[in-house]
Design a protein around this motif. Structure first.
Motif, PDB file in Angstrom:
ATOM      1  N   ILE A 101     -14.991 -32.367  -2.581  1.00 44.61           N
ATOM      2  CA  ILE A 101     -15.598 -33.446  -2.673  1.00 44.61           C
ATOM      3  C   ILE A 101     -17.405 -32.242  -2.746  1.00 44.61           C
ATOM      4  N   GLY A 102     -17.664 -33.553  -4.021  1.00 40.48           N
ATOM      5  CA  GLY A 102     -18.991 -32.378  -3.971  1.00 40.48           C
ATOM      6  C   GLY A 102     -19.956 -33.381  -3.879  1.00 40.48           C
ATOM      7  N   TYR A 103     -21.403 -33.478  -3.048  1.00 41.45           N
ATOM      8  CA  TYR A 103     -22.068 -34.590  -2.440  1.00 41.45           C
ATOM      9  C   TYR A 103     -23.603 -33.842  -2.635  1.00 41.45           C
ATOM     10  N   LEU A 104     -23.509 -35.138  -3.792  1.00 41.41           N
ATOM     11  CA  LEU A 104     -25.284 -34.561  -4.286  1.00 41.41           C
ATOM     12  C   LEU A 104     -26.786 -34.721  -3.227  1.00 41.41           C
ATOM     13  N   SER A 105     -27.284 -34.025  -2.930  1.00 40.50           N
ATOM     14  CA  SER A 105     -28.123 -34.106  -1.176  1.00 40.50           C
ATOM     15  C   SER A 105     -29.838 -33.295  -2.214  1.00 40.50           C
ATOM     16  N   THR A 106     -30.383 -33.678  -1.166  1.00 40.45           N
ATOM     17  CA  THR A 106     -32.290 -33.253  -2.030  1.00 40.45           C
ATOM     18  C   THR A 106     -32.229 -31.882  -0.902  1.00 40.45           C
ATOM     19  N   VAL A 107     -33.313 -30.721  -1.795  1.00 38.65           N
ATOM     20  CA  VAL A 107     -34.077 -30.057  -1.522  1.00 38.65           C
ATOM     21  C   VAL A 107     -35.171 -29.905  -0.819  1.00 38.65           C
ATOM     22  N   VAL A 127     -39.486 -33.355   6.759  1.00 40.75           N
ATOM     23  CA  VAL A 127     -40.238 -34.325   7.035  1.00 40.75           C
ATOM     24  C   VAL A 127     -40.498 -35.537   7.297  1.00 40.75           C
ATOM     25  N   SER A 128     -39.961 -36.361   5.692  1.00 42.88           N
ATOM     26  CA  SER A 128     -39.523 -37.695   5.929  1.00 42.88           C
ATOM     27  C   SER A 128     -38.396 -38.070   6.604  1.00 42.88           C
ATOM     28  N   LYS A 129     -38.016 -39.383   6.845  1.00 41.48           N
ATOM     29  CA  LYS A 129     -37.349 -40.479   7.086  1.00 41.48           C
ATOM     30  C   LYS A 129     -35.774 -39.963   6.076  1.00 41.48           C
ATOM     31  N   ARG A 130     -35.909 -40.209   5.341  1.00 38.78           N
ATOM     32  CA  ARG A 130     -35.213 -40.078   4.036  1.00 38.78           C
ATOM     33  C   ARG A 130     -34.765 -38.921   3.641  1.00 38.78           C
ATOM     34  N   SER A 131     -35.246 -37.724   4.318  1.00 36.80           N
ATOM     35  CA  SER A 131     -35.226 -36.276   4.306  1.00 36.80           C
ATOM     36  C   SER A 131     -33.713 -35.985   5.907  1.00 36.80           C
ATOM     37  N   MET A 132     -34.233 -36.975   6.491  1.00 35.66           N
ATOM     38  CA  MET A 132     -33.778 -37.207   7.958  1.00 35.66           C
ATOM     39  C   MET A 132     -32.228 -37.090   7.753  1.00 35.66           C
ATOM     40  N   GLY A 159     -36.489 -32.198  -8.018  1.00 35.00           N
ATOM     41  CA  GLY A 159     -36.729 -32.347  -8.905  1.00 35.00           C
ATOM     42  C   GLY A 159     -35.805 -33.077 -10.464  1.00 35.00           C
ATOM     43  N   ILE A 160     -35.739 -34.318 -10.141  1.00 34.57           N
ATOM     44  CA  ILE A 160     -34.744 -34.111 -11.511  1.00 34.57           C
ATOM     45  C   ILE A 160     -35.092 -34.570 -12.842  1.00 34.57           C
ATOM     46  N   TYR A 161     -34.732 -34.517 -14.254  1.00 34.39           N
ATOM     47  CA  TYR A 161     -35.322 -35.004 -14.917  1.00 34.39           C
ATOM     48  C   TYR A 161     -34.372 -34.168 -16.889  1.00 34.39           C
ATOM     49  N   GLY A 162     -34.683 -34.995 -17.342  1.00 33.51           N
ATOM     50  CA  GLY A 162     -34.060 -34.565 -18.386  1.00 33.51           C
ATOM     51  C   GLY A 162     -34.735 -35.784 -19.640  1.00 33.51           C
ATOM     52  N   PRO A 163     -33.523 -35.656 -20.862  1.00 31.02           N
ATOM     53  CA  PRO A 163     -33.331 -37.102 -21.194  1.00 31.02           C
ATOM     54  C   PRO A 163     -34.200 -38.610 -21.389  1.00 31.02           C
ATOM     55  N   LEU A 206     -14.713 -25.240  -5.027  1.00 31.47           N
ATOM     56  CA  LEU A 206     -15.051 -24.311  -4.083  1.00 31.47           C
ATOM     57  C   LEU A 206     -16.319 -24.863  -3.020  1.00 31.47           C
ATOM     58  N   GLY A 207     -16.005 -25.245  -2.088  1.00 34.64           N
ATOM     59  CA  GLY A 207     -17.202 -25.829  -0.797  1.00 34.64           C
ATOM     60  C   GLY A 207     -18.169 -24.877  -0.544  1.00 34.64           C
ATOM     61  N   GLY A 208     -19.255 -25.412   0.803  1.00 32.26           N
ATOM     62  CA  GLY A 208     -20.480 -24.439   0.755  1.00 32.26           C
ATOM     63  C   GLY A 208     -21.815 -25.428   1.100  1.00 32.26           C
ATOM     64  N   ILE A 209     -22.736 -24.661   1.140  1.00 29.64           N
ATOM     65  CA  ILE A 209     -24.296 -25.772   0.699  1.00 29.64           C
ATOM     66  C   ILE A 209     -24.681 -24.162  -0.560  1.00 29.64           C
ATOM     67  N   PHE A 210     -24.663 -25.710  -1.640  1.00 29.01           N
ATOM     68  CA  PHE A 210     -25.848 -24.566  -2.978  1.00 29.01           C
ATOM     69  C   PHE A 210     -27.327 -25.505  -3.256  1.00 29.01           C
ATOM     70  N   ASN A 211     -28.035 -24.903  -3.390  1.00 22.45           N
ATOM     71  CA  ASN A 211     -29.355 -25.303  -4.214  1.00 22.45           C
ATOM     72  C   ASN A 211     -29.076 -25.268  -5.796  1.00 22.45           C
TER      73      ASN A 211
END
Length: 301
Positions: A101-107, A127-132, A159-163, A206-211
Motif C-alpha cells: 500500500i502506498g499513501y500520498l501524504s504531505t510535508v 498547525v492546520s486542521k487539514r495537516s492534523m 509542493g507539487i508541480y509539473g506540466p 517497501l514500507g516506511g515513511i519517505f519525504n
C-alpha cells in the motif's frame, strides 16, 4: 517483484496520472474519480476509470479483490480517511492478492520548524486542521499495515508541480505573484519524481515513511524570477507578505517554514530526475511541455 501486478489508485488525479504515464512495465492500472466526466482523461493516461464517491460499489469491490498494489491519493476529511471508512474492512478481509500500500501524504504534517531541517524522524507538529487530519490518517494506514502484515509506504510530498502547474504557466496566464516573506522557504516536487518514487517503492514492496521532495528548499519569489528569466520577460514585482491579499489557506502555508530532507528515499535507491526547480523549469521550457498537464491529443496537434 511479482510477475502479475495490478494497481488501483484511489483518487487518480494529477500525481496518479503521472504515475500511470510512467508505467514502463504496462501493468494494469485502475483508478477512481468522483466525476464520470473525468473518465476519458484517465483512460488517456492509461488508467481504467472507476467511480468512487465515498461508498464502495460492488464493481470496485471486485476490482480490489484482484489488486496487488494499492495507492491512496485522497485527502482525509472531518469523518476521517474516506478510503479506510469505505474499504477498510475489504482491505483487511477481501484483498487476498494485496502486497503493498502506498499513501500520498504531505510535508505539512511537520508543521512549523522555524526554517530548520526536518527528516522522517522529526516531530510532527501540524498547525492546520487539514495537516492534523493527515497525521491521523497516516497513523491509521500504518496501523492497518501492522494488522495485515502488509508494507505501507507513506510518501510525504512537498509542493507539487509539473506540466500545466508551474511558474512558467503562471507567468503566461498572468497569475504569477512574487510574495516575499523574509526567511521563508518551501520545498517542491515534480510530479514525475512522485511517480518515480512510487514505482521504486512498489517494485520493492517497501514500507516506511519517505519525504518525497527536492534537494533545495527555496524562497517562492526566486522560482518565479527564474522562470521569468527563462522566458525573457520581466518578473512581477515583489509583494511584501504582510500587505498581500491571500486566502486563509494560502496564508496558512506561510505560517509553516521548514527545510525538508530526502535522504530516506535516496537510501531506498531513488535518484531524482528534477533535484531542484531550476533543472525542472529549464527542462520544461526546453521541451515546450510546461503548459500542458496532460499529453495533447493528436487531434489538437
Amino acid at each position: 517483484m511479482g510477475e502479475r501486478r495490478f494497481f488501483v489508485i484511489f483518487g487518480a488525479g494529477y500525481s496518479g496520472k503521472a504515475f500511470a504515464r510512467a508505467n514502463a512495465q504496462h501493468a494494469p492500472i485502475s483508478g477512481t474519480t468522483r466525476a464520470p466526466e473525468k473518465f476519458d482523461a484517465l483512460r488517456s493516461a492509461g488508467i481504467e476509470p472507476l467511480q468512487f464517491d465515498g461508498a464502495l460499489s460492488s464493481e470496485l469491490g471486485e476490482v480490489l479483490a484482484g489488486t496487488t498494489h494499492l495507492i491512496v491519493s485522497i485527502a482525509p476529511d472531518e469523518a476521517g480517511d474516506p478510503v479506510l471508512n469505505a474499504a477498510g474492512e475489504t482491505i483487511r478481509a477481501n484483498m487476498p492478492a494485496l502486497e503493498w500500500i502506498g499513501y500520498l501524504s504531505t510535508v505539512g504534517v511537520y508543521g512549523d520548524h522555524g526554517g530548520a531541517w526536518v527528516d522522517e524522524t522529526s516531530a510532527c507538529r501540524p498547525v492546520s486542521k487539514r495537516s492534523m487530519m493527515r497525521v491521523a490518517a497516516e497513523q491509521e494506514w500504518l496501523k492497518l499495515g501492522r494488522e495485515t502484515g502488509k508494507p505501507v509506504a507513506i510518501l510525504r510530498l512537498s509542493g507539487i508541480y509539473g506540466p500545466g502547474r508551474n511558474a512558467l504557466a503562471n507567468l503566461e496566464d498572468g497569475t504569477a505573484r512574487r510574495l516575499a516573506k523574509p526567511g521563508q522557504v518551501f520545498n517542491r516536487i515534480h510530479c514525475d519524481d512522485i511517480a518515480g518514487a512510487l514505482w521504486l517503492l512498489a517494485d520493492k514492496n517497501l514500507g516506511g515513511i519517505f519525504n518525497v521532495t527536492d534537494d533545495e528548499p527555496a524562497p517562492p519569489q526566486d522560482v518565479v524570477a527564474y522562470a521569468a528569466g527563462l522566458m525573457g520577460v520581466e518578473p512581477p514585482p515583489e509583494i511584501p507578505f504582510e500587505t498581500a491579499q491571500l486566502s486563509p489557506m494560502a496564508r496558512s502555508f506561510y505560517g509553516e517554514n521548514k527545510r525538508v530532507a530526502n535522504q530516506a528515499i535516496k537510501a531506498a535507491g531513488y535518484r531524482f530526475r528534477f533535484p531542484n526547480y531550476r533543472v525542472a523549469l529549464e527542462r520544461m521550457w526546453a521541451e515546450g511541455n510546461w503548459r500542458y498537464g496532460e499529453p495533447r491529443s493528436p487531434m489538437r496537434g
